[in-house]
Design a protein around this motif. Sequence first.
Motif, short mmCIF file in Angstrom:
data_model
loop_
_atom_site.label_atom_id
_atom_site.label_comp_id
_atom_site.label_asym_id
_atom_site.label_seq_id
_atom_site.Cartn_x
_atom_site.Cartn_y
_atom_site.Cartn_z
N ASP A 1 0.81 -0.90 0.07
CA ASP A 1 0.18 -0.14 0.11
C ASP A 1 0.88 1.29 0.55
O ASP A 1 2.23 1.22 0.58
N ILE A 2 0.80 2.17 0.13
CA ILE A 2 0.95 3.22 -0.25
C ILE A 2 0.54 4.74 0.58
O ILE A 2 -0.76 4.95 1.14
N LYS A 3 1.41 5.30 1.87
CA LYS A 3 0.86 5.75 2.61
C LYS A 3 -0.14 7.49 1.95
O LYS A 3 0.76 8.03 0.36
N VAL A 4 -0.75 7.70 2.69
CA VAL A 4 -1.61 9.14 1.37
C VAL A 4 -0.97 10.49 2.30
O VAL A 4 -0.88 11.13 1.19
N THR A 5 0.49 10.89 2.83
CA THR A 5 1.79 11.35 2.83
C THR A 5 2.60 11.67 1.57
O THR A 5 2.39 12.18 0.42
N ASP A 6 2.94 10.17 1.25
CA ASP A 6 3.04 10.06 -0.07
C ASP A 6 2.38 10.87 -1.29
O ASP A 6 3.52 10.79 -2.17
N MET A 7 1.22 9.54 -0.81
CA MET A 7 0.12 10.01 -2.36
C MET A 7 0.23 11.52 -2.43
O MET A 7 0.46 12.23 -3.76
N LEU A 8 0.07 12.31 -0.97
CA LEU A 8 -0.03 13.98 -1.63
C LEU A 8 1.18 14.44 -1.49
O LEU A 8 1.45 15.56 -2.30
N TYR A 9 1.77 13.98 -1.63
CA TYR A 9 3.79 14.23 -1.98
C TYR A 9 3.77 14.00 -3.73
O TYR A 9 4.20 15.22 -4.28
N ALA A 10 2.73 12.83 -3.72
CA ALA A 10 3.46 12.65 -5.31
C ALA A 10 2.28 13.89 -6.35
O ALA A 10 2.24 14.62 -7.49
N CYS A 11 1.23 14.22 -5.72
CA CYS A 11 0.64 15.52 -6.19
C CYS A 11 1.35 16.53 -6.81
O CYS A 11 0.69 17.51 -7.15
N TYR A 12 1.89 16.51 -5.39
CA TYR A 12 2.97 18.25 -5.21
C TYR A 12 3.34 17.66 -6.48
O TYR A 12 4.11 19.23 -7.23
N GLU A 13 4.63 17.12 -6.69
CA GLU A 13 5.45 16.94 -7.69
C GLU A 13 5.07 16.87 -8.77
O GLU A 13 4.78 17.23 -10.24
N ALA A 14 3.36 16.13 -9.21
CA ALA A 14 2.67 16.47 -10.12
C ALA A 14 2.31 17.43 -10.81
O ALA A 14 2.27 17.98 -12.33
N VAL A 15 1.88 18.80 -9.89
CA VAL A 15 1.61 20.16 -10.23
C VAL A 15 3.29 20.24 -10.53
O VAL A 15 3.27 21.70 -11.64
N ARG A 16 3.98 20.23 -9.84
CA ARG A 16 5.22 21.49 -9.86
C ARG A 16 6.00 21.32 -11.65
O ARG A 16 6.33 21.59 -12.36
N GLY A 17 5.55 19.95 -12.08
CA GLY A 17 6.34 19.22 -13.41
C GLY A 17 4.82 18.83 -14.66
O GLY A 17 5.27 18.80 -15.43
N ASN A 18 4.26 20.26 -14.08
CA ASN A 18 2.85 20.63 -15.38
C ASN A 18 2.30 18.99 -15.44
O ASN A 18 1.89 18.84 -16.77
N GLY A 19 2.33 18.46 -14.16
CA GLY A 19 1.37 17.21 -15.24
C GLY A 19 -0.39 17.17 -14.49
O GLY A 19 -0.51 18.06 -14.28
N ASP A 20 -0.77 16.20 -14.61
CA ASP A 20 -1.98 16.21 -14.17
C ASP A 20 -2.17 14.97 -12.98
O ASP A 20 -1.71 13.98 -12.73
N LYS B 1 -7.12 20.64 -3.03
CA LYS B 1 -6.90 20.40 -4.35
C LYS B 1 -6.77 21.39 -5.67
O LYS B 1 -5.25 21.71 -6.05
N ASN B 2 -7.27 22.75 -4.88
CA ASN B 2 -8.15 23.53 -5.66
C ASN B 2 -5.96 25.01 -4.96
O ASN B 2 -5.23 25.00 -5.87
N ALA B 3 -5.90 24.14 -3.90
CA ALA B 3 -4.57 25.05 -3.19
C ALA B 3 -3.09 24.68 -3.85
O ALA B 3 -2.38 24.96 -4.17
N MET B 4 -3.17 23.46 -4.44
CA MET B 4 -2.92 22.58 -4.65
C MET B 4 -2.62 23.30 -6.26
O MET B 4 -0.67 23.46 -6.60
N LEU B 5 -3.36 22.84 -6.84
CA LEU B 5 -2.70 23.44 -8.12
C LEU B 5 -3.04 25.66 -8.92
O LEU B 5 -2.20 25.48 -9.28
N HIS B 6 -2.75 25.83 -7.18
CA HIS B 6 -2.27 27.06 -7.64
C HIS B 6 -1.33 27.23 -6.33
O HIS B 6 -0.75 28.48 -6.21
N SER B 7 -0.29 26.81 -6.62
CA SER B 7 0.95 27.19 -6.19
C SER B 7 1.11 27.14 -4.99
O SER B 7 2.31 27.31 -4.30
N ALA B 8 0.05 26.17 -4.04
CA ALA B 8 0.32 25.68 -2.99
C ALA B 8 1.76 25.24 -2.73
O ALA B 8 2.22 23.99 -3.50
N GLY B 9 2.67 24.95 -1.41
CA GLY B 9 4.03 24.80 -1.38
C GLY B 9 3.83 23.27 -0.81
O GLY B 9 2.64 22.43 -0.51
N ARG B 10 4.96 22.32 -0.92
CA ARG B 10 5.16 21.26 -0.58
C ARG B 10 5.08 21.08 1.26
O ARG B 10 4.09 19.77 1.38
#
Length: 438
Positions: free
Chosen positions: A47-66, A99-108
Motif C-alpha cells: 500500500d501507499i501512505k496518504v502522505t506519499d500520495m500527497l507528495y506525488a500530487c505536489y510533484e505532478a503539479v510542479r512538473g506540469n503533470g496531471d 486540490k485547488n490550493a495545490m493547483l494554485h502553487s501551494a507549497g510542498r
Amino acid sequence: MQVKVVKFGGSSLADAEHFRQVASIIKADPARRYVVPSAPGKRFKEDIKVTDMLYACYEAVRGNGDLDEIYEKVKERYNGIIAELGLNFDISGELEYVKNAMLHSAGRDYAASRGEYLNGLILSKYLGFDFIDAENVIFFKDNGVFDEEKTNKVLAEELTQHERAVIPGFYGVMPNGTIKTFSRGGSDITGSIVARAAEADLYENWTDVSGFMMADPRIIENPCAIETITYRELRELSYMGATVLHEDAIFPVRYAKIPINIRNTNAPKDDGTMIVAETKEFDTEKVITGIAGKKGFSVITIEKDMMNSEIGFGRKVLEVLEDNEISFEHLPSGIDNMSIVVSSSAIEGRRDKLVSSIRRAVRPDSVTIEDELALIAIVGRAMVKAKGTAARVFDAISNADVNIRMIDQGSSEISIIVGVEERDFNKALEAIYKEFVK
C-alpha cells in the motif's frame, strides 16, 4: 481528573477498522482528552501512505503533470474511511479546496500536511471531539525554527477552551501564514508539544509495537522489551538508530518532566515502555537498558609527535570541520594522535580538500581516512552502579572474534560506544546482547 494526551501513528489510523480500535482506546479512559493523529498509513505491505500520495500530487503539479489520477486515490481513501464508519460527514468541500490550493502553487509542506489535517477532521467527527487546526496554535519563526514559547502560550490558552479535542500532527504555520511541517517525526513532536501545553499527566504515543525493544528485532530474535527508560537513555538509543520515537519528540515533555508511554494500538492491554525524566530504581539483574547502532561512519586519524603539548591543536582541526560544515560524532584521542568519527556521507566528494585543509592547519605527520565503520551504543543508567560492565562488553566482542576499532565512554557512564568494522556489526551486537540478557 488526570489529563492524558494521546498520539496515534499512521498505521494506527490506516482504515476504518483501525479508527474503531483507536476510538475504543480513547473512550476506555476519560483522561484521554487530547488526540493527535497522523495521516493514514499503509493498510498492507504494498500500500501507499496518504502522505506519499500527497507528495506525488505536489510533484505532478510542479512538473506540469496531471494530478487528477493521483488525487482521486487520496479522495477514495478518505471517503472510504467515512463510508465504512457510517459517518454522516461530507468532506468533499475540504478535498476540493486542498486540490485547488495545490493547483494554485501551494507549497510542498502544505500538500504533505493535508494528510493529518483531513484525518483529524474525520477523527474529531467520529469521536465527537472539537477540532483545533494546528496552523492556529503551532508556530515557526522566520528562519523555520519551531517557536516553542509562543506555541506553548497560545496552545495552552486554546486548550482551556476545549474539554476534548483533536489536533492534527506534523505541521504548523510560518509568520507569513504559509504551512510548515516538522522535518522528521512530526506527529510525535506535535503530541509532545500538546502534552506540555496541556500540562498533561501522561503523553501516550500509540504505534504498532509494544514499546521499545532492548535491541533491533531485525538482528536479535525476539529481544526483551524495555519496561522503563529515562529521557537521556532514550535520546542515546534514538540517536544511534532506535526508531520507535524520534529524538526531537522528547524535548517538550522532558522540559516539563511529563512521562511518555509507548503503547501498541493492536495490543492495548500491553503495558508498553514508560519513558521518565529520572528514576532511582536500579535493576541489578538488568545492567543495560538497550543496545543500538548504526553503520556508515568514517574515521579521520591525525598523527603528530608532541600533539598534546601544542596549544590550540584540537581547536584548529575542529575549525577545519566547521569551515566545511561537517559535524563530528566522537573524538577518541591519544597523546600523539587524534581521531574524529564523522558520517561517511558528510565527507563524500570532499575528502581530498578536507585532508589538505587539515595539513595546512596543523602540519601533522600523517592524516588518513578509513571507512566502513559501525558504531554500537550500550546504554544503561545502572551501568554506573555495576562494576566491570565495560570489561564484559569488550570480552563479549573479543570472544565473538571481532576487532574493536574505537572505544568512547562519557564521564556520565550512561553509555559505552564501540566502533567495529561494518561487516562485524551484527555479530558484535548479538554478542553484547547475549552477554547481558541471559
